[in-house]
Design a protein around this motif. Structure first.
Motif, PDB file in Angstrom:
ATOM      1  N   SER A 123       0.732  -1.234  -0.024  1.00 34.92           N
ATOM      2  CA  SER A 123      -0.078  -0.015   0.043  1.00 34.92           C
ATOM      3  C   SER A 123       0.769   1.138  -0.036  1.00 34.92           C
ATOM      4  O   SER A 123       0.429   2.336  -0.443  1.00 34.92           O
ATOM      5  CB  SER A 123      -0.903   0.048   1.074  1.00 34.92           C
TER       6      SER A 123
ATOM      7  N   ALA B 125      -4.964   2.092   0.245  1.00 35.25           N
ATOM      8  CA  ALA B 125      -4.693   0.726   0.591  1.00 35.25           C
ATOM      9  C   ALA B 125      -4.972  -0.261  -0.817  1.00 35.25           C
ATOM     10  O   ALA B 125      -5.693   0.389  -1.661  1.00 35.25           O
ATOM     11  CB  ALA B 125      -5.872   0.198   1.753  1.00 35.25           C
TER      12      ALA B 125
ATOM     13  N   ILE C  83      -9.576  -2.863   4.110  1.00 32.79           N
ATOM     14  CA  ILE C  83      -9.940  -1.900   5.118  1.00 32.79           C
ATOM     15  C   ILE C  83     -10.662  -2.742   6.153  1.00 32.79           C
ATOM     16  O   ILE C  83     -11.934  -3.232   5.804  1.00 32.79           O
ATOM     17  CB  ILE C  83     -10.564  -0.852   4.839  1.00 32.79           C
TER      18      ILE C  83
ATOM     19  N   ALA D 166      -5.672  -1.368   7.960  1.00 36.40           N
ATOM     20  CA  ALA D 166      -5.840  -1.234   6.592  1.00 36.40           C
ATOM     21  C   ALA D 166      -4.398  -1.934   6.142  1.00 36.40           C
ATOM     22  O   ALA D 166      -3.230  -1.584   6.590  1.00 36.40           O
ATOM     23  CB  ALA D 166      -5.707   0.078   6.006  1.00 36.40           C
ATOM     24  N   ASP D 167      -4.769  -2.995   5.328  1.00 33.51           N
ATOM     25  CA  ASP D 167      -3.473  -3.793   4.876  1.00 33.51           C
ATOM     26  C   ASP D 167      -2.693  -4.528   6.091  1.00 33.51           C
ATOM     27  O   ASP D 167      -1.500  -4.147   5.636  1.00 33.51           O
ATOM     28  CB  ASP D 167      -2.882  -2.908   3.711  1.00 33.51           C
TER      29      ASP D 167
END
Length: 303
Positions: free
Chosen positions: A65, A135, A139, A272-273
């Motif tokens: 990301s 991202a 998420i 996120a990620d």
């Protein structure tokens, strides 16, 4: 395209490192690294101040990301050498996992000799309480983010095993929370939910296909919502997803669209990620606004 200058960003805390005779030390490749993720981010930004033909990142989904953030900003293709714990973005986009040195060499040599192939994929652009982020895979809000939080504490385990052990620890005291969401500008919905996962890729947690129909190049985001499961059901959710059976649960719903706005209450983890954006100890609520950026990222293929 024959790349003359490639920036190679390495997360030294994630997976396999580099060998002295590695291709990353060849002419035309500039290494960016740092002792912390913040230092690495700054070093990569500095390296990209000069014109570059490509960016390659080595690490997990968080590195992918970060790479997408810089690659889309500077208009360069991105190569990914997946050496993280989950590598779900690599799974969803067909990037080879394992044998990092081999993948790295194929990316660098393909870019240099002009034989590299490419594909374009979507990117999730979102704000968290107004702060912009990028991202590439997912998420995660609620229970699955809490599991991620616990899994990050288990450095001795890897992949899906680590995620399932964290699942066992998390389910004991978890409870549903009240959320509000708005999909594609439609009327606001309010509900008690346990999971809200906004997906670009089909898997989370090192290969759990939570969104089996999600595709990283279809121009839509998939939001998986889970509500109304008791603790045994919640415990069975992700193992069932491994077998592709969770979509049979009436408590599991998938929404598809181009944007979603989610308001979460205090004490809800947001990831996120695989990277923590809000810990479960956060005392305030949060607002996440997500939009899909179709085919915004040009990926270098290592085949």
């Amino acid at each position: 395209m024959r790349a003359k200058r490639i920036v190679y960003a390495l997360n030294p805390a994630s997976g396999q490192g580099l060998k002295d005779d590695d291709t990353v030390y060849e002419e035309g490749v500039e290494l960016a690294t740092g002792a912390t993720f913040e230092e690495l981010h700054a070093a990569t930004a500095q390296a990209l101040e000069a014109p570059a033909d490509a960016l390659i990142v080595q690490g997990g989904d968080g590195m992918a990301s970060m790479g997408a953030e810089f690659a889309t900003k500077h208009g360069v293709p991105l190569g990914v050498v997946p050496t993280g714990t989950g590598n779900d973005f690599a799974r969803s986009t067909g990037i080879p996992r394992g044998r990092a040195a081999r993948v790295r060499a194929k990316l660098i040599h393909g870019l240099k000799d002009g034989t590299a192939r490419f594909r374009t994929v979507d990117v999730l652009r979102f704000t968290l309480d107004g702060d912009p982020h990028v991202a590439v895979n997912s998420i995660n809000i609620g229970f699955d983010a809490l599991v991620n939080e616990r899994a990050n504490e288990m450095r001795h385990l890897r992949g899906t095993t680590r995620y399932l052990v964290a699942l066992l620890q998390s389910v004991r005291r978890f409870q549903s929370e009240r959320f509000r969401y708005q999909l594609d500008g439609e009327p606001v919905q309010e509900m008690d939910a346990q999971v809200l996962a906004v997906l670009n890729g089909r898997t989370i947690g090192g290969g759990i296909p939570l969104g089996p129909d999600a595709r990283p190049d279809d121009g839509e985001l998939d939001t998986v919502i889970v509500r109304g499961l008791n603790r045994p059901g919640l415990l069975a959710l992700f193992p069932s997803a491994l077998a592709g059976l969770h979509t049979l649960f009436p408590q599991v719903q998938t929404l598809r669209g181009r944007s979603i706005r989610i308001e979460s209450p205090p004490g809800v983890a947001i990831y996120a990620d695989g990277e923590c954006l809000r810990a479960s100890s956060t005392a305030s609520g949060s607002t996440v606004e997500v939009t899909i950026d179709p085919r915004a990222l040009r990926l270098v293929r290592a085949h």
